[in-house]
Each structure stands twice: as C-alpha cells, then as structure tokens.
Write an enzyme that holds these catalytic residues in place. Structure first.
Site, PDB file in Angstrom:
ATOM      1  N   THR A 156       0.556   5.687  -0.523  1.00 24.26           N
ATOM      2  CA  THR A 156      -0.291   6.867  -0.676  1.00 24.26           C
ATOM      3  C   THR A 156      -0.151   7.427  -2.084  1.00 24.26           C
ATOM      4  OG1 THR A 156      -0.006   7.381   1.655  1.00 24.26           O
ATOM      5  CG2 THR A 156      -0.801   9.154   0.239  1.00 24.26           C
ATOM      6  N   TYR A 194      -0.524   6.605  12.003  1.00 21.71           N
ATOM      7  CA  TYR A 194      -1.931   7.015  11.893  1.00 21.71           C
ATOM      8  C   TYR A 194      -2.693   6.607  13.157  1.00 21.71           C
ATOM      9  CZ  TYR A 194      -0.426   7.926   7.147  1.00 21.71           C
ATOM     10  OH  TYR A 194       0.251   8.417   6.063  1.00 21.71           O
ATOM     11  N   ALA A 207      -0.450   1.137  11.391  1.00 19.69           N
ATOM     12  CA  ALA A 207       0.986   1.386  11.295  1.00 19.69           C
ATOM     13  C   ALA A 207       1.266   2.827  10.930  1.00 19.69           C
ATOM     14  CB  ALA A 207       1.591   0.445  10.241  1.00 19.69           C
ATOM     15  N   PRO A 251       0.839  -1.202   0.000  1.00 17.09           N
ATOM     16  CA  PRO A 251       0.000   0.000   0.000  1.00 17.09           C
ATOM     17  C   PRO A 251       0.871   1.248   0.000  1.00 17.09           C
ATOM     18  CG  PRO A 251       0.022  -1.027   2.173  1.00 17.09           C
ATOM     19  CD  PRO A 251       0.722  -1.968   1.248  1.00 17.09           C
TER      20      PRO A 251
END
Length: 362
Positions: A28, A182, A179, A26
């Site tokens: 951003t 956040y 993780a 993943p």
C-alpha cells in the site's frame, strides 16, 4: 558473482518469461491523486524497481469499483477508463526498462479507512482491531452492511471489468487480492462470514466467491493473460489469525482455487519459511504447491537473498515476493546478483507512500 543460482534463474509464469525469481511484493503506497489516478511519482517509483532488476512487479491494490471498494485515501483505482488510462504511462515506463508489471485488484469490504461510504461485507461484523493510523485511519472500524446476493454478483462483475481494463492499458497480468483481511478474505474467514447461503458456512462455500471472481476474470481476459490470486491467513487487523481447520482448510482452499484456472497462487505469511500450522511442518506456500498444483509466489520476511534462495531450492515456491527490503533496496536483485550488501529497512524514513530510501535525506 552471485551464488544464488535458483533466485537468479529464469522462470516461465504462464505467458510471461521472467529473467529471475524475484517479484516486487504489492504494498500500500497511497500516493495517487484524490480521484484515484496514477501519477508521475508512481511511474518513477515502479520504474525504479524494474531498473533494479526485479523480473516481476506487482502493484499496490487498485480498487475495483467506484461504489464501495476503496480502502484508503489517495489509493489508486482501476474502476473506470480514466483511472485505467492513468496507468498506461506507468506500464510503458516499466516495460521500457525490461520489467513486467501486474495490477493487483482489491475491494476493501469492511476495512475502510475513511468515511466516504458505508462499508459492505459478507456479514454485519465489525472488524477487530483499529484503523491504520499510517494510512489515515483513526479509531475503530464501522460496522459494515451485509451484502445481498445481487451485490455479490456486482462485485464479481466489477472485478472482471477491472481486469479487462488492466489488460487493455498494457498490464502483463492481474492479481486478485483475496488476502490480508479485505473483502474476499472476509468471505474466507470464519468469524467475519456468518452467512447461511451459498457463500457462507463450510470452507468450500466461503471460498466460492474467490473462485467465481477468478472464473469471471478468466472469461473476460482470455486463456493466455496472466491471472494470479493472493491468499493469507493473517490480516492487517488480525495479524496472527490461522485457519480453524488447519491443513484441511488449506487443501480445500488451494484445490478450489486451482479449478478456476489462475496462472499462479501468491501466499503471504509473516514468515514465509515457517510452518503454516502447529500440527505440521509445511509452509503455506508449500501447501499451495501441494494442493494447488500451480506456480506459487511466496512472501514474508524473505528480504535476505540467502533466505529466498533456500526457500526456492527447497521447492516451497517458484518465486519470492520482496516487500520492505525492496523499499530500502529498489535494486535488491542487482545487489544480490553482484554480492553487494543491502540496506536495512527503517520505518523512520520509509513511509506508506511512493518513496524509496534514496528519495529521502537521511
């Protein structure tokens, strides 16, 4: 032909039969519409990795409610039915290429890169560091408001609703983002969680909200849907953070997480192959294997297939998540399989949006 026999071997991740051990990490991308809807550009982006051979694709973090979970401008959400439906074409396109795609669910907590709302967090502790300029932030973070118990329960419920929406539009699973600094990680972290109630204090109490999120999601989506959880020590705003009690904390965190019936644990470190703590030689992924007793995905500087193969062969993880190297090589898996040299990652032409090396004029 490939000499990476472990990397290219199949793996059963819960109900998902994967053709290899490589997952897209993943990352951003901030390429959604202003209202959080996924779009054609994102569909092309994720589909490219499925075409490139990745057996599993994990999306960027999707914000889980419309109140105060969004971290970035143009971040995609799954906080309502319209946002969820916008992902259906993305999911279908990935499936058409034989891929599997998991939605990562997140809540920004104090790490808000815009001034759309007052951020909330476990405690009214201003985040260290500064906002991320690459993602539209500027200057210091705001001081968040300490969450009430009712707000904590609402966040937990919203995670479960987001997971159910993801299942309904065809995602193959969800991953809880606990993780990188956040909200859920803010609860785990000692210096951002100063609470004295059942969600603060000891490590066992600080991990409680993550366990309850996983339990709520499992209750919503049923026993067979793939549910993962991502864990780290370092954060986007505190890169070198380590858990204060080292291996003891790792044991508590991974054992507690495993009681909530996730399908897998996803660890991310700067270097996945490095020792997690100065007083031991085990990686964070290996500690997750040891104490979580679940399949583990490892992430962190594994972009060289040889490095990924070594980690898998050593038993430190069951799968590897490839990040920046995949941006430069969306066909990373196919290249590794065929022994083709990889492009190196270059910040000059790879921006934090849904672009790939081949999209850019170099």
């Amino acid at each position: 032909m490939s000499s990476y026999s472990k990397l290219m071997s199949t793996f059963q991740l819960g109900s998902l039969q994967l053709p290899n051990r490589a997952a897209l990490s993943p990352m951003t991308r901030t390429s959604a519409e202003p209202n959080g809807l996924a779009n054609d550009r994102m569909a092309s982006y994720y589909t490219r990795f499925a075409k490139g051979g990745f057996g599993l694709i994990i999306t960027e973090g999707l914000y889980s409610d419309s109140i105060n979970s969004q971290s970035y401008i143009n971040q995609p959400g799954i906080a309502n039915d319209d946002q969820a439906e916008s992902w259906r074409p993305v999911v279908n396109s990935v499936h058409h290429e034989g891929g599997r795609i998991i939605a990562q669910l997140m809540h920004a907590g104090a790490l808000v890169q815009h001034d759309r709302f007052m951020p909330i967090a476990p405690s009214a502790v201003k985040p260290v560091g500064t906002m991320l300029v690459d993602h539209g932030g500027s200057g210091e973070f705001a001081v968040p408001r300490s969450m009430t118990i009712s707000e904590i329960r609402q966040v937990i419920d919203n995670y479960a609703l987001a997971a159910l929406r993801a299942k309904q539009v065809g995602f193959d699973g969800v991953e809880v983002h606990a993780a990188n600094g956040y909200l859920l990680d803010q609860f785990i972290t000692d210096y951002t969680n100063l609470r004295t109630d059942e969600y603060g204090g000891s490590t066992k109490r600080r991990i409680r909200i993550v366990v309850e999120v996983l339990e709520a999601i499992r209750a919503a989506v049923g026993p067979d849907f793939t549910v993962g959880v991502r864990i780290s020590q370092g954060k986007v705003n505190d890169f070198y953070h380590k858990w204060a009690n080292g291996i003891d904390d790792a044991q508590i965190i991974f054992e507690k997480l495993s009681t909530a019936s996730p399908t897998y644990i996803h660890t991310t470190e700067y270097k996945a192959f490095a020792s997690a703590f100065a007083d031991g030689d085990l990686t964070l992924a290996k500690l997750a294997v040891k104490y979580g007793r679940l399949p583990v995905i490892a992430n962190g500087k594994l972009g060289e297939p040889e490095t990924a193969e070594q980690l898998l062969t050593a038993g430190d993880a069951n799968l590897v998540a490839i990040g920046t190297s995949a941006l430069a090589n969306p066909d990373w898996v196919n290249k590794a399989k065929d022994g083709i040299a990889l492009y190196s990652f270059d910040h000059q032409f790879l921006h934090p949006m849904a672009t790939l090396r081949e999209d850019e004029v170099i």
